[in-house]
Design a protein around this motif. Sequence first.
Motif, PDB file in Angstrom:
ATOM      1  N   LEU A   1       8.006  19.724   0.181  1.00  0.00           N
ATOM      2  CA  LEU A   1       8.466  18.060  -0.444  1.00  0.00           C
ATOM      3  C   LEU A   1       7.536  17.226  -0.305  1.00  0.00           C
ATOM      4  O   LEU A   1       7.259  16.913   1.131  1.00  0.00           O
ATOM      5  N   ILE A   2       7.108  16.234  -1.029  1.00  0.00           N
ATOM      6  CA  ILE A   2       5.924  15.019  -0.212  1.00  0.00           C
ATOM      7  C   ILE A   2       6.891  14.027  -0.789  1.00  0.00           C
ATOM      8  O   ILE A   2       7.612  13.984  -1.425  1.00  0.00           O
ATOM      9  N   VAL A   3       6.463  12.379   0.107  1.00  0.00           N
ATOM     10  CA  VAL A   3       6.669  11.256   0.202  1.00  0.00           C
ATOM     11  C   VAL A   3       6.423  10.852  -0.435  1.00  0.00           C
ATOM     12  O   VAL A   3       4.988  10.621  -0.010  1.00  0.00           O
ATOM     13  N   ALA A   4       6.470   9.617  -0.614  1.00  0.00           N
ATOM     14  CA  ALA A   4       5.446   8.474  -0.355  1.00  0.00           C
ATOM     15  C   ALA A   4       6.026   7.261  -0.263  1.00  0.00           C
ATOM     16  O   ALA A   4       7.585   7.347  -0.884  1.00  0.00           O
ATOM     17  N   GLU A   5       5.315   6.012   0.685  1.00  0.00           N
ATOM     18  CA  GLU A   5       6.442   4.879   1.260  1.00  0.00           C
ATOM     19  C   GLU A   5       5.218   3.676   0.640  1.00  0.00           C
ATOM     20  O   GLU A   5       4.146   4.049   0.354  1.00  0.00           O
ATOM     21  N   LEU A   6       5.836   2.933   0.196  1.00  0.00           N
ATOM     22  CA  LEU A   6       4.945   1.779  -0.117  1.00  0.00           C
ATOM     23  C   LEU A   6       5.811   0.330   0.895  1.00  0.00           C
ATOM     24  O   LEU A   6       6.527   0.988   1.043  1.00  0.00           O
TER      25      LEU A   6
ATOM     26  N   HIS B   1       3.587   0.709  -9.572  1.00  0.00           N
ATOM     27  CA  HIS B   1       2.694   0.957  -8.130  1.00  0.00           C
ATOM     28  C   HIS B   1       1.685   2.259  -8.369  1.00  0.00           C
ATOM     29  O   HIS B   1       1.058   2.619  -7.085  1.00  0.00           O
ATOM     30  N   GLY B   2       1.969   2.941  -9.197  1.00  0.00           N
ATOM     31  CA  GLY B   2       1.149   4.048  -9.458  1.00  0.00           C
ATOM     32  C   GLY B   2       2.022   4.882  -8.558  1.00  0.00           C
ATOM     33  O   GLY B   2       1.323   6.154  -8.211  1.00  0.00           O
ATOM     34  N   ILE B   3       2.926   5.024  -7.849  1.00  0.00           N
ATOM     35  CA  ILE B   3       3.371   6.462  -7.310  1.00  0.00           C
ATOM     36  C   ILE B   3       3.630   7.396  -7.853  1.00  0.00           C
ATOM     37  O   ILE B   3       3.342   8.866  -7.339  1.00  0.00           O
ATOM     38  N   GLY B   4       4.216   7.617  -8.984  1.00  0.00           N
ATOM     39  CA  GLY B   4       4.811   8.732  -9.913  1.00  0.00           C
ATOM     40  C   GLY B   4       3.338   9.738 -10.212  1.00  0.00           C
ATOM     41  O   GLY B   4       3.441  11.311  -9.828  1.00  0.00           O
ATOM     42  N   ARG B   5       2.149   9.008 -10.102  1.00  0.00           N
ATOM     43  CA  ARG B   5       0.837   9.641 -10.572  1.00  0.00           C
ATOM     44  C   ARG B   5       0.635   9.621  -9.395  1.00  0.00           C
ATOM     45  O   ARG B   5      -0.482  11.322  -9.471  1.00  0.00           O
ATOM     46  N   LEU B   6       0.337   9.103  -8.370  1.00  0.00           N
ATOM     47  CA  LEU B   6       0.041   9.718  -6.616  1.00  0.00           C
ATOM     48  C   LEU B   6       1.040  10.541  -6.327  1.00  0.00           C
ATOM     49  O   LEU B   6      -0.446  11.706  -5.827  1.00  0.00           O
ATOM     50  N   LEU B   7       1.896  10.904  -6.595  1.00  0.00           N
ATOM     51  CA  LEU B   7       2.338  11.923  -6.265  1.00  0.00           C
ATOM     52  C   LEU B   7       2.231  12.943  -7.317  1.00  0.00           C
ATOM     53  O   LEU B   7       1.782  14.443  -6.754  1.00  0.00           O
ATOM     54  N   ALA B   8       2.362  13.468  -8.469  1.00  0.00           N
ATOM     55  CA  ALA B   8       1.734  13.917  -9.713  1.00  0.00           C
ATOM     56  C   ALA B   8       0.360  14.868  -8.873  1.00  0.00           C
ATOM     57  O   ALA B   8       0.128  16.159  -9.027  1.00  0.00           O
ATOM     58  N   GLN B   9      -0.625  13.907  -8.552  1.00  0.00           N
ATOM     59  CA  GLN B   9      -1.927  14.191  -8.629  1.00  0.00           C
ATOM     60  C   GLN B   9      -2.430  15.002  -6.945  1.00  0.00           C
ATOM     61  O   GLN B   9      -2.723  15.867  -6.925  1.00  0.00           O
TER      62      GLN B   9
ATOM     63  N   MET C   1       1.242  -0.723  -0.233  1.00  0.00           N
ATOM     64  CA  MET C   1       0.391   0.314  -0.222  1.00  0.00           C
ATOM     65  C   MET C   1       0.810   1.053  -0.248  1.00  0.00           C
ATOM     66  O   MET C   1       1.672   1.493   0.531  1.00  0.00           O
ATOM     67  N   VAL C   2       0.603   1.995  -0.388  1.00  0.00           N
ATOM     68  CA  VAL C   2       1.300   3.110  -0.989  1.00  0.00           C
ATOM     69  C   VAL C   2       0.238   4.464   0.145  1.00  0.00           C
ATOM     70  O   VAL C   2      -0.519   4.596   0.287  1.00  0.00           O
ATOM     71  N   GLU C   3       1.512   5.404   0.548  1.00  0.00           N
ATOM     72  CA  GLU C   3       0.814   6.402   1.828  1.00  0.00           C
ATOM     73  C   GLU C   3       1.793   7.676   0.915  1.00  0.00           C
ATOM     74  O   GLU C   3       3.003   7.328   1.480  1.00  0.00           O
ATOM     75  N   LEU C   4       0.996   8.551   1.633  1.00  0.00           N
ATOM     76  CA  LEU C   4       1.901   9.772   0.911  1.00  0.00           C
ATOM     77  C   LEU C   4       2.019  10.440   2.446  1.00  0.00           C
ATOM     78  O   LEU C   4       1.482  10.558   2.458  1.00  0.00           O
ATOM     79  N   ARG C   5       3.161  11.160   2.447  1.00  0.00           N
ATOM     80  CA  ARG C   5       3.260  12.058   3.609  1.00  0.00           C
ATOM     81  C   ARG C   5       4.085  13.690   3.500  1.00  0.00           C
ATOM     82  O   ARG C   5       4.965  13.490   2.448  1.00  0.00           O
ATOM     83  N   GLU C   6       4.427  13.883   4.089  1.00  0.00           N
ATOM     84  CA  GLU C   6       5.120  15.629   3.989  1.00  0.00           C
ATOM     85  C   GLU C   6       6.216  14.726   4.849  1.00  0.00           C
ATOM     86  O   GLU C   6       6.492  13.933   5.505  1.00  0.00           O
ATOM     87  N   PHE C   7       7.689  15.409   3.906  1.00  0.00           N
ATOM     88  CA  PHE C   7       8.737  15.068   4.535  1.00  0.00           C
ATOM     89  C   PHE C   7       9.314  15.182   6.211  1.00  0.00           C
ATOM     90  O   PHE C   7       9.011  16.119   5.724  1.00  0.00           O
TER      91      PHE C   7
ATOM     92  N   ALA D   1      10.081   5.483  -1.287  1.00  0.00           N
ATOM     93  CA  ALA D   1       9.832   4.940  -2.420  1.00  0.00           C
ATOM     94  C   ALA D   1       9.491   6.126  -3.757  1.00  0.00           C
ATOM     95  O   ALA D   1      10.183   5.509  -4.669  1.00  0.00           O
ATOM     96  N   GLY D   2       9.454   7.195  -2.878  1.00  0.00           N
ATOM     97  CA  GLY D   2       8.324   8.438  -4.222  1.00  0.00           C
ATOM     98  C   GLY D   2       9.145   9.639  -3.422  1.00  0.00           C
ATOM     99  O   GLY D   2       9.048   9.540  -2.409  1.00  0.00           O
ATOM    100  N   ALA D   3       9.092  11.089  -3.929  1.00  0.00           N
ATOM    101  CA  ALA D   3       9.395  12.172  -3.558  1.00  0.00           C
ATOM    102  C   ALA D   3       9.204  13.085  -4.436  1.00  0.00           C
ATOM    103  O   ALA D   3       9.432  12.519  -5.748  1.00  0.00           O
ATOM    104  N   VAL D   4       8.329  14.052  -4.304  1.00  0.00           N
ATOM    105  CA  VAL D   4       8.496  15.298  -5.243  1.00  0.00           C
ATOM    106  C   VAL D   4       8.380  16.563  -4.756  1.00  0.00           C
ATOM    107  O   VAL D   4       7.542  16.502  -2.924  1.00  0.00           O
ATOM    108  N   GLY D   5       8.673  17.782  -4.890  1.00  0.00           N
ATOM    109  CA  GLY D   5       8.387  18.688  -5.097  1.00  0.00           C
ATOM    110  C   GLY D   5       7.436  19.696  -5.056  1.00  0.00           C
ATOM    111  O   GLY D   5       7.435  19.534  -6.501  1.00  0.00           O
TER     112      GLY D   5
END
Length: 161
Positions: free
Chosen positions: A52-57, A97-105, A1-7, A62-66
């Motif tokens: 800065l948003i990070v994604a955890e798998l 796992h759709g991490i890039g799309r979730l971060l972009a969204q 499961m992918v979770e987004l959170r703040e850096f 597992a991912g990040a975006v500013g």
Amino acid sequence: MVELREFHAGDAEAVNGLAVRAFAQYQDRYTDWPVFRSRLEGMSALAGQAELIVAELHGVLAGAVGYIGPHKPKAAIFRPEWPIMRMLVVDPAARGHGIGRLLAQECIARARRDGANEIALHTSQIMNVALPMYLRMGFQWRSDVPDIHGVPYALYTLALR
């Protein structure tokens, strides 16, 4: 499961390593990979100017975006009123796992939160996973921009209203 959170500051080393791993497949395309790599190794510094948003798998980063909001300092290629996405990276081992799309969204949602009419990013044709994803999401080519270490880049925007 992918979770987004703040850096958090404790994420810095993981985010920096992740950025290098995400771009390593393109190292032969950049004319000065060691210089570009050193920039990637400092991705966590984006937290000083961006959300800065990070994604955890499954609990692993597992991912990040500013996300840089409207009227915040950004490169001159972007209009001041545009919020932008910077350095969307996904660990190669976590792709699919759709991490890039979730971060972009999430960046798009924050742009809407900020009342923006458009969001922008810059990317390259060599980004053969990211660019098609952005295009499927509705981003449109706006203009070519200066190369980054010998790699051609272009500006893309998404209308939000």
